[in-house]
Design a protein around this motif. Structure first.
Motif, short mmCIF file in Angstrom:
data_model
loop_
_atom_site.label_atom_id
_atom_site.label_comp_id
_atom_site.label_asym_id
_atom_site.label_seq_id
_atom_site.Cartn_x
_atom_site.Cartn_y
_atom_site.Cartn_z
N ALA A 108 0.84 -1.20 0.00
CA ALA A 108 0.00 0.00 0.00
C ALA A 108 0.87 1.25 0.00
N THR A 109 1.95 1.24 0.79
CA THR A 109 2.87 2.38 0.82
C THR A 109 3.50 2.61 -0.55
N ALA A 110 3.92 1.52 -1.20
CA ALA A 110 4.49 1.63 -2.55
C ALA A 110 3.47 2.20 -3.52
N CYS A 111 2.20 1.80 -3.38
CA CYS A 111 1.14 2.33 -4.24
C CYS A 111 0.98 3.83 -4.04
N TRP A 112 1.01 4.29 -2.79
CA TRP A 112 0.86 5.72 -2.52
C TRP A 112 2.07 6.51 -3.03
N LYS A 113 3.26 5.90 -2.98
CA LYS A 113 4.44 6.56 -3.56
C LYS A 113 4.25 6.72 -5.07
N ASP A 114 3.64 5.70 -5.69
CA ASP A 114 3.34 5.80 -7.12
C ASP A 114 2.34 6.91 -7.41
N VAL A 115 1.39 7.13 -6.50
CA VAL A 115 0.45 8.24 -6.68
C VAL A 115 1.23 9.55 -6.70
N GLY A 116 2.20 9.67 -5.82
CA GLY A 116 3.05 10.87 -5.83
C GLY A 116 3.81 11.01 -7.14
N ARG A 117 4.35 9.90 -7.63
CA ARG A 117 5.07 9.93 -8.92
C ARG A 117 4.11 10.30 -10.05
N THR A 118 2.90 9.77 -9.99
CA THR A 118 1.91 10.09 -11.03
C THR A 118 1.54 11.57 -10.97
N ALA A 119 1.44 12.12 -9.77
CA ALA A 119 1.16 13.56 -9.63
C ALA A 119 2.30 14.38 -10.23
N ILE A 120 3.53 13.95 -10.00
CA ILE A 120 4.69 14.63 -10.60
C ILE A 120 4.64 14.51 -12.12
N ALA A 121 4.32 13.30 -12.61
CA ALA A 121 4.21 13.09 -14.06
C ALA A 121 3.13 13.98 -14.66
N ALA A 122 1.99 14.09 -13.97
CA ALA A 122 0.90 14.93 -14.46
C ALA A 122 1.31 16.40 -14.48
N ALA A 123 2.00 16.83 -13.44
CA ALA A 123 2.46 18.23 -13.38
C ALA A 123 3.48 18.51 -14.48
N LEU A 124 4.45 17.61 -14.64
CA LEU A 124 5.46 17.79 -15.70
C LEU A 124 4.82 17.74 -17.08
#
Length: 175
Positions: A108-124
């Protein structure tokens, strides 16, 4: 443009494969690291090509948006993808430990880290879309409609993480 995007995706994985092969099969760690460091160059080539294409008057198409999506996710997830491949390559060719499969809170923690990465990807990706609209000399509606895709992907990723937070993934042998 689609061909260039596919070519950059293929080049990205070829550079990774060359870097890992050089690192572990040829035992040239510095050269392998140098090859792995070339992955952002592939992204830069794609960004420049998409920008030049639009600046020269090409009509904005979904393929230009796809370049922004690819670039955003490549930058946000690139290091993690290289680490993923590195662990498996080390295990297969250099006697390293097997990849660890995550369960429960760790997953679950790894999944939430991916959400952060996805947010960065969306922003970039959104920033790249904006940049492409600035350099474009023609209509940019095809680019502007892509912002929603980032939002949809981010929501799906958050729902995925939330589902594993509420219903943790358990080990098959723990049942």
């Amino acid at each position: 443009m689609v061909g260039l995007i596919l070519g950059c995706e293929i080049a990205f994985w070829m550079v990774i494969a060359a870097g890992l092969s050089t690192r572990y099969l040829l035992r040239k760690r510095r050269l392998g690291l140098a090859l792995l460091a070339l992955t952002p160059v592939v992204d830069l080539v794609l960004l420049i090509a998409a920008g030049l294409d639009l600046h020269r008057g090409a009509p904005a198409e979904f393929s230009h948006s796809l370049a922004a999506v690819y670039l955003g996710f490549s930058v946000a997830y690139g290091h993690r993808m290289i680490q993923w491949a590195d662990v498996r390559f080390t295990h297969r060719f250099d006697g390293g430990p097997p990849p660890v499969k995550l369960y429960g809170t760790a997953y679950a923690t790894a999944c939430w880290k991916d959400v952060g990465r996805t947010a960065i990807a969306a922003a970039l990706g959104s920033g790249i879309l904006w940049l492409l609209t600035v350099v474009a000399t023609g209509p940019t509606q095809a680019l502007e409609s892509t912002y929603r895709i980032f939002g949809i992907v981010l929501v799906i990723d958050a729902l995925w993480a939330a589902s594993y937070t509420m219903w943790p993934r358990t080990r098959p042998d723990a049942r």
